[in-house]
Write a protein that holds these residues in place. Structure first.
Motif, PDB file in Angstrom:
ATOM      1  N   ARG A 103       0.829  -1.200   0.000  1.00 17.96           N
ATOM      2  CA  ARG A 103       0.000   0.000   0.000  1.00 17.96           C
ATOM      3  C   ARG A 103       0.868   1.256   0.000  1.00 17.96           C
ATOM      4  O   ARG A 103       0.558   2.244  -0.674  1.00 17.96           O
TER       5      ARG A 103
ATOM      6  N   ASP B 115      -5.947   1.760  -0.702  1.00 19.93           N
ATOM      7  CA  ASP B 115      -7.190   0.989  -0.592  1.00 19.93           C
ATOM      8  C   ASP B 115      -6.992  -0.487  -0.925  1.00 19.93           C
ATOM      9  O   ASP B 115      -7.977  -1.224  -1.030  1.00 19.93           O
ATOM     10  N   ARG B 116      -5.752  -0.897  -1.117  1.00 18.04           N
ATOM     11  CA  ARG B 116      -5.513  -2.303  -1.459  1.00 18.04           C
ATOM     12  C   ARG B 116      -6.004  -3.191  -0.320  1.00 18.04           C
ATOM     13  O   ARG B 116      -5.572  -3.058   0.823  1.00 18.04           O
ATOM     14  N   PRO B 117      -6.895  -4.139  -0.604  1.00 19.17           N
ATOM     15  CA  PRO B 117      -7.466  -4.958   0.479  1.00 19.17           C
ATOM     16  C   PRO B 117      -6.494  -6.027   0.957  1.00 19.17           C
ATOM     17  O   PRO B 117      -5.616  -6.485   0.208  1.00 19.17           O
TER      18      PRO B 117
ATOM     19  N   GLU C 143      -1.106   2.559  -3.024  1.00 10.33           N
ATOM     20  CA  GLU C 143      -2.450   2.014  -3.183  1.00 10.33           C
ATOM     21  C   GLU C 143      -3.082   1.864  -1.797  1.00 10.33           C
ATOM     22  O   GLU C 143      -3.165   0.765  -1.249  1.00 10.33           O
TER      23      GLU C 143
END
Length: 373
Positions: free
Chosen positions: A117, A124-126, A122
Motif C-alpha cells: 500500500r 485501498d488495497r485490500p 495504493e
C-alpha cells in the motif's frame, strides 16, 4: 556423503523455518549438505528478485534470470518434499502446520499488503488471505502439499500422476488466484518427487563424475537461455499462469509441463552436485532460510520505491555485479542467527497454549506397542 537420516530441516521453506516432518532420527543430527543447499538456493532466490529490474535492455541478465528461475524453486520444493516424507497427519504434525506455515502466512500476507500500500501508493488495497501476495504463495502451497502428503505416499505412480495434474492445470485459466492454486498445482510434481526420493539418490548426484558433467550442462543451458530470451516468455518458469494466459494454445501447456519438468530436474541435479557436503561457514545459515525468504522481499520491493535502480550505471555490467553482491549479502544477513532469535516469535511462534494437551497413552497400550515393536 549425505547421511541417511537427518533431523527436521527447515525450508522456505521449510521455505524457504519451522521444522518439517522429517524421517525419524536423532534429534540433534543435521546433514550439512542440505543446509548448504538451502542457503545456496535462497541466495539465488534473492539474486533473481534483484535482477528483475535489470532485465530491460540486457539480454545477458535476462538469460541468467531465466536460467536461475528454471531450477531454484524446483530445488527448494524437492527438498521440502524430501523432508515431508514423515508427515502423516498426527496431531504434532498438524500443530507444526499451524505454527510453521499458517501463522507466518497470515502475518506476512498482512505485512506485505500494508507495505505494498505504501510502496505502490495504493492505500485501498485490500488484505486478502485467499490471494497470496508476492512471496507468501509458497507458504500456502506448502500447506496444501503437506496436507496431501499421506495420499501421495500411498498411490502408485505418484510422480506421473502429479505431473498429469500439473499438465491439466495449464489448460484451465479459470482456476483463479485463490491460494495461488494454479502455481500450487503446477509445482506439485516437484514436491511429490521429493517425497519419493531416498538418501542414496542424493549421493548419486554428488559423485565427482556428476560434478564434472554439471559444468558443460550449465554452459549449454546458459546458451539456450540466451537464445530463448527473445523467443519465449519466462512466465513458463513461474508456473503461475495457464497456457492461454501466456498467449499460447492450450496444448502448449500439456507439452511444456513435462519438458520443463525434465529440464528443471537436470539443472537441479547439477546444482546439487556442486553443493559441498562438509560443514562450512554458511551451513548454520541454512537453518534460517525461511527468515531470509520472507524478509528479503521487503528489501526487494523497497529498492524500487527508494530509487536504488534509478542511476544509469546500475544497468551496466558493473551495476549488475554490484546488485548481485548486495542481494547475496542482504539475504545472508537475514538468515543469520541474531535475526532468527529476534523474529522467532513471528516466524516460528510457540503456540503450545493454543492446543489441547494430548492424553497420556495408557500403560497397557504402551506395553502392547512395545511387545509388538
Amino acid at each position: 556423503m549425505p547421511k541417511p537420516v537427518t533431523t527436521a530441516v527447515t525450508d522456505p521453506a521449510t521455505a524457504p523455518g519451522r521444522a518439517a516432518a522429517a524421517p525419524p532420527g536423532p534429534a540433534d543430527q543435521r546433514d550439512p549438505f542440505f543446509d548448504n543447499a538451502k542457503y545456496a538456493a535462497i541466495v539465488l532466490v534473492a539474486v533473481g528478485h534483484a535482477w528483475e529490474p535489470l532485465q530491460d535492455g540486457s539480454r545477458s541478465v535476462s538469460a541468467l534470470y531465466m536460467l536461475v528461475y528454471a531450477f531454484h524453486m524446483p530445488a527448494f520444493i524437492i527438498m521440502s518434499g524430501y523432508f515431508s516424507r514423515g508427515f502423516d497427519g498426527r496431531p504434532k504434525h498438524l500443530k507444526r502446520l499451524v505454527t510453521g506455515l499458517v501463522v507466518p502466512y497470515v502475518v506476512f500476507e498482512t505485512a506485505y499488503t500494508l507495505f505494498t500500500r505504501w510502496t505502490d501508493r495504493e492505500p485501498d488495497r485490500p488484505i486478502s488471505l485467499l490471494d497470496p501476495l508476492y512471496l507468501t504463495w509458497f507458504l500456502a502451497a506448502l500447506f496444501v502439499w503437506r496436507l496431501t502428503t499421506p495420499l501421495w505416499r500411498r498411490v502408485r505412480l505418484a510422480v506421473p500422476l502429479a505431473l498429469g495434474v500439473a499438465m491439466l492445470a495449464t489448460l484451465s485459466p479459470s482456476i483463479g488466484d485463490d491460494l495461488d492454486l494454479q502455481r500450487t498445482l503446477q509445482f506439485l510434481p516437484y514436491f511429490v518427487l521429493g517425497l519419493s526420493l531416498r538418501p542414496e539418490y542424493f549421493r548419486l548426484v554428488r559423485r565427482r563424475a556428476v560434478r564434472i558433467a554439471a559444468v558443460p550442462v550449465f554452459g549449454c543451458a546458459s546458451v539456450v537461455a540466451y537464445w530463448a530470451v527473445p523467443r519465449m516468455t519466462g512466465g513458463w518458469f513461474y508456473h503461475r499462469d495457464s497456457a492461454e494466459e501466456l498467449g499460447a494454445p492450450g496444448w502448449y501447456g500439456v507439452v511444456m509441463t513435462p519438458v520443463l519438468f525434465v529440464c528443471s530436474l537436470l539443472l537441479v541435479a547439477c546444482f546439487l552436485a556442486w553443493v559441498p557436503g562438509r560443514r562450512m561457514w554458511c551451513t548454520v545459515l541454512g537453518a534460517g532460510t525461511l527468515y531470509g525468504y520472507l524478509l528479503h522481499g521487503f528489501v526487494a520491493q523497497g529498492a524500487k520505491f527508494w530509487g536504488w535502480y534509478d542511476p544509469a550505471w546500475i544497468h551496466r555490467p558493473l551495476g549488475a555485479v554490484v546488485v548481485t553482491l548486495v542481494a547475496a549479502g542482504v539475504v545472508t544477513l537475514l538468515c543469520a542467527p541474531p535475526v532468527r532469535r529476534s523474529l522467532r516469535f513471528v516466524v516460528e511462534p510457540d503456540l503450545r497454549w493454543c492446543f489441547r494437551r494430548e492424553p497420556a497413552q495408557p500403560a497397557r497400550d504402551r506395553d502392547r506397542a512395545a511387545a509388538q515393536g
